[in-house]
Scaffold this motif. Sequence first.
Motif, PDB file in Angstrom:
ATOM      1  N   LEU A 197      20.171 -52.320  69.080  1.00  0.00           N
ATOM      2  CA  LEU A 197      21.131 -53.221  69.721  1.00  0.00           C
ATOM      3  C   LEU A 197      20.932 -53.349  71.229  1.00  0.00           C
ATOM      4  O   LEU A 197      21.289 -54.386  71.806  1.00  0.00           O
ATOM      5  CB  LEU A 197      22.559 -52.738  69.437  1.00  0.00           C
ATOM      6  CG  LEU A 197      22.963 -52.661  67.963  1.00  0.00           C
ATOM      7  CD1 LEU A 197      24.367 -52.094  67.825  1.00  0.00           C
ATOM      8  CD2 LEU A 197      22.862 -54.023  67.299  1.00  0.00           C
ATOM      9  N   ILE A 198      20.379 -52.338  71.861  1.00  0.00           N
ATOM     10  CA  ILE A 198      20.262 -52.362  73.323  1.00  0.00           C
ATOM     11  C   ILE A 198      18.810 -52.456  73.772  1.00  0.00           C
ATOM     12  O   ILE A 198      18.451 -53.328  74.572  1.00  0.00           O
ATOM     13  CB  ILE A 198      20.915 -51.105  73.936  1.00  0.00           C
ATOM     14  CG1 ILE A 198      22.407 -51.077  73.602  1.00  0.00           C
ATOM     15  CG2 ILE A 198      20.701 -51.062  75.434  1.00  0.00           C
ATOM     16  CD1 ILE A 198      23.132 -49.843  74.114  1.00  0.00           C
ATOM     17  N   VAL A 199      17.978 -51.578  73.229  1.00  0.00           N
ATOM     18  CA  VAL A 199      16.597 -51.493  73.721  1.00  0.00           C
ATOM     19  C   VAL A 199      15.754 -52.653  73.209  1.00  0.00           C
ATOM     20  O   VAL A 199      15.094 -53.350  73.988  1.00  0.00           O
ATOM     21  CB  VAL A 199      15.970 -50.141  73.323  1.00  0.00           C
ATOM     22  CG1 VAL A 199      14.507 -50.096  73.715  1.00  0.00           C
ATOM     23  CG2 VAL A 199      16.742 -49.006  73.993  1.00  0.00           C
ATOM     24  N   LEU A 200      15.742 -52.885  71.880  1.00  0.00           N
ATOM     25  CA  LEU A 200      14.856 -53.872  71.291  1.00  0.00           C
ATOM     26  C   LEU A 200      15.055 -55.284  71.845  1.00  0.00           C
ATOM     27  O   LEU A 200      14.064 -55.947  72.189  1.00  0.00           O
ATOM     28  CB  LEU A 200      14.997 -53.870  69.770  1.00  0.00           C
ATOM     29  CG  LEU A 200      14.085 -54.835  69.011  1.00  0.00           C
ATOM     30  CD1 LEU A 200      12.628 -54.518  69.317  1.00  0.00           C
ATOM     31  CD2 LEU A 200      14.339 -54.767  67.516  1.00  0.00           C
ATOM     32  N   PRO A 201      16.295 -55.810  71.964  1.00  0.00           N
ATOM     33  CA  PRO A 201      16.432 -57.168  72.515  1.00  0.00           C
ATOM     34  C   PRO A 201      15.854 -57.311  73.921  1.00  0.00           C
ATOM     35  O   PRO A 201      15.220 -58.322  74.234  1.00  0.00           O
ATOM     36  CB  PRO A 201      17.954 -57.391  72.498  1.00  0.00           C
ATOM     37  CG  PRO A 201      18.465 -56.471  71.446  1.00  0.00           C
ATOM     38  CD  PRO A 201      17.597 -55.263  71.527  1.00  0.00           C
ATOM     39  N   GLN A 202      16.059 -56.300  74.776  1.00  0.00           N
ATOM     40  CA  GLN A 202      15.533 -56.386  76.128  1.00  0.00           C
ATOM     41  C   GLN A 202      14.018 -56.254  76.160  1.00  0.00           C
ATOM     42  O   GLN A 202      13.341 -56.946  76.928  1.00  0.00           O
ATOM     43  CB  GLN A 202      16.164 -55.300  76.995  1.00  0.00           C
ATOM     44  CG  GLN A 202      17.672 -55.446  77.145  1.00  0.00           C
ATOM     45  CD  GLN A 202      18.234 -54.429  78.107  1.00  0.00           C
ATOM     46  OE1 GLN A 202      18.037 -54.518  79.318  1.00  0.00           O
ATOM     47  NE2 GLN A 202      18.930 -53.438  77.582  1.00  0.00           N
ATOM     48  N   VAL A 203      13.485 -55.376  75.322  1.00  0.00           N
ATOM     49  CA  VAL A 203      12.034 -55.198  75.286  1.00  0.00           C
ATOM     50  C   VAL A 203      11.355 -56.477  74.801  1.00  0.00           C
ATOM     51  O   VAL A 203      10.357 -56.928  75.377  1.00  0.00           O
ATOM     52  CB  VAL A 203      11.663 -54.009  74.384  1.00  0.00           C
ATOM     53  CG1 VAL A 203      10.164 -53.983  74.111  1.00  0.00           C
ATOM     54  CG2 VAL A 203      12.099 -52.710  75.030  1.00  0.00           C
ATOM     55  N   LEU A 204      11.883 -57.084  73.746  1.00  0.00           N
ATOM     56  CA  LEU A 204      11.298 -58.312  73.221  1.00  0.00           C
ATOM     57  C   LEU A 204      11.356 -59.429  74.257  1.00  0.00           C
ATOM     58  O   LEU A 204      10.421 -60.225  74.376  1.00  0.00           O
ATOM     59  CB  LEU A 204      12.012 -58.729  71.934  1.00  0.00           C
ATOM     60  CG  LEU A 204      11.829 -57.803  70.734  1.00  0.00           C
ATOM     61  CD1 LEU A 204      12.564 -58.342  69.520  1.00  0.00           C
ATOM     62  CD2 LEU A 204      10.352 -57.613  70.417  1.00  0.00           C
ATOM     63  N   ARG A 205      12.443 -59.477  75.001  1.00  0.00           N
ATOM     64  CA  ARG A 205      12.555 -60.509  76.031  1.00  0.00           C
ATOM     65  C   ARG A 205      11.571 -60.263  77.165  1.00  0.00           C
ATOM     66  O   ARG A 205      10.894 -61.172  77.621  1.00  0.00           O
ATOM     67  CB  ARG A 205      13.985 -60.549  76.576  1.00  0.00           C
ATOM     68  CG  ARG A 205      14.218 -61.640  77.621  1.00  0.00           C
ATOM     69  CD  ARG A 205      15.620 -61.525  78.165  1.00  0.00           C
ATOM     70  NE  ARG A 205      15.812 -60.230  78.834  1.00  0.00           N
ATOM     71  CZ  ARG A 205      16.993 -59.771  79.231  1.00  0.00           C
ATOM     72  NH1 ARG A 205      18.091 -60.470  78.978  1.00  0.00           N
ATOM     73  NH2 ARG A 205      17.087 -58.608  79.847  1.00  0.00           N
ATOM     74  N   ASN A 206      11.461 -59.026  77.602  1.00  0.00           N
ATOM     75  CA  ASN A 206      10.580 -58.717  78.723  1.00  0.00           C
ATOM     76  C   ASN A 206       9.101 -58.751  78.341  1.00  0.00           C
ATOM     77  O   ASN A 206       8.249 -59.096  79.158  1.00  0.00           O
ATOM     78  CB  ASN A 206      10.931 -57.336  79.291  1.00  0.00           C
ATOM     79  CG  ASN A 206      12.317 -57.301  79.900  1.00  0.00           C
ATOM     80  OD1 ASN A 206      12.868 -58.331  80.281  1.00  0.00           O
ATOM     81  ND2 ASN A 206      12.905 -56.117  79.957  1.00  0.00           N
ATOM     82  N   MET A 207       8.813 -58.361  77.104  1.00  0.00           N
ATOM     83  CA  MET A 207       7.426 -58.274  76.670  1.00  0.00           C
ATOM     84  C   MET A 207       6.918 -59.538  75.985  1.00  0.00           C
ATOM     85  O   MET A 207       5.763 -59.582  75.563  1.00  0.00           O
ATOM     86  CB  MET A 207       7.252 -57.087  75.711  1.00  0.00           C
ATOM     87  CG  MET A 207       7.472 -55.721  76.346  1.00  0.00           C
ATOM     88  SD  MET A 207       6.216 -55.322  77.592  1.00  0.00           S
ATOM     89  CE  MET A 207       7.150 -55.611  79.110  1.00  0.00           C
ATOM     90  N   LEU A 208       7.765 -60.547  75.851  1.00  0.00           N
ATOM     91  CA  LEU A 208       7.350 -61.751  75.139  1.00  0.00           C
ATOM     92  C   LEU A 208       6.104 -62.402  75.739  1.00  0.00           C
ATOM     93  O   LEU A 208       5.196 -62.789  74.992  1.00  0.00           O
ATOM     94  CB  LEU A 208       8.507 -62.759  75.086  1.00  0.00           C
ATOM     95  CG  LEU A 208       8.240 -64.043  74.296  1.00  0.00           C
ATOM     96  CD1 LEU A 208       7.897 -63.714  72.845  1.00  0.00           C
ATOM     97  CD2 LEU A 208       9.444 -64.977  74.354  1.00  0.00           C
ATOM     98  N   PRO A 209       5.986 -62.545  77.059  1.00  0.00           N
ATOM     99  CA  PRO A 209       4.737 -63.129  77.599  1.00  0.00           C
ATOM    100  C   PRO A 209       3.498 -62.322  77.233  1.00  0.00           C
ATOM    101  O   PRO A 209       2.463 -62.893  76.871  1.00  0.00           O
ATOM    102  CB  PRO A 209       4.986 -63.133  79.121  1.00  0.00           C
ATOM    103  CG  PRO A 209       6.468 -63.169  79.266  1.00  0.00           C
ATOM    104  CD  PRO A 209       6.984 -62.349  78.124  1.00  0.00           C
ATOM    105  N   ALA A 210       3.590 -60.988  77.314  1.00  0.00           N
ATOM    106  CA  ALA A 210       2.439 -60.157  76.955  1.00  0.00           C
ATOM    107  C   ALA A 210       2.126 -60.261  75.466  1.00  0.00           C
ATOM    108  O   ALA A 210       0.952 -60.272  75.068  1.00  0.00           O
ATOM    109  CB  ALA A 210       2.709 -58.705  77.338  1.00  0.00           C
TER     110      ALA A 210
END
Length: 304
Positions: A197-210
Amino acid sequence: MTRQNESTVLFDALGPKGKQRSMIASIISGAVILGVLALGALELAKDGFFEASRWVNPLDVLVVETTWIPAILDTLLAFALGSLVAIVLGVLIGFGRISRFTPTRAASSVYVQFFRSLPLVLLIWISFTIDGHFGFTSDVLGWSGDARRLTFLVLGLGIYNGAILAEILRAGVAALPPGQAMAGYAVGLSHGQVQRLIVLPQVLRNMLPAVLAQLVILLKDTSLGYVITYPELLHSANIIGRDYGRSYLQALVIAALIYFVLAYALSKLVVYAERRLRKKTAAPKAAAQLESTVAGGTAGSGVI
């Protein structure tokens, strides 16, 4: 910080002489590159590369309909399925690398280190050869021909790129401020809920370009299906060149241009996604900075 300050934070701005030298170096390097390209074009012209007769057969309407278009569709199919497998494996293995359970973390680390170290073409060829020896897909599942080749191309692409995406995910989780996960634990969330609920949504958003940039590489890696004769673009270009011997190089150039168009379109999607993410995250950051400034000003204006 303005864009100009951001670009000069790690080095001094060029002075008049520096700008002049940079301009001269750019002109010389550009002239050298153009000269090399012109020399190459001249040699190709001497060999008749640009003759219309050599381009007629690879660009024939029947060849386009029966070979190029199916090859593009087969390439995109392998890319789509390989991306799906890679993303699923990347998420699972990535969270396995940060798991609290030592066996899970160790197994995930072994997976990443092993498959990331293997050449992708070797992984595809070994798995295809092993199946050919035991006949699992053909004897048990009843698959044959292009379906069997597609299966092992997709597995190779998914397993290899899944290891890369797992490392991207692990790096994204490690880059998050630890206070956010701690806040989730403070309100009573379990470790799995915090990650989901907290880590995965932010990681996917931040890592989407990579992640999207890695998918561009996966798209180009579909050409490795050539080694198991999967009918993607490179294999189809080779067939056309074999049928029309004088147009072999032209067929390869056409395949290269198609790969370029597909990769360029996907890279533009990467840029678009990155811009969208910046727009979505810019407003909350600006609001937080404004709130901090107002709170600081209010606190500073208090009467003692």
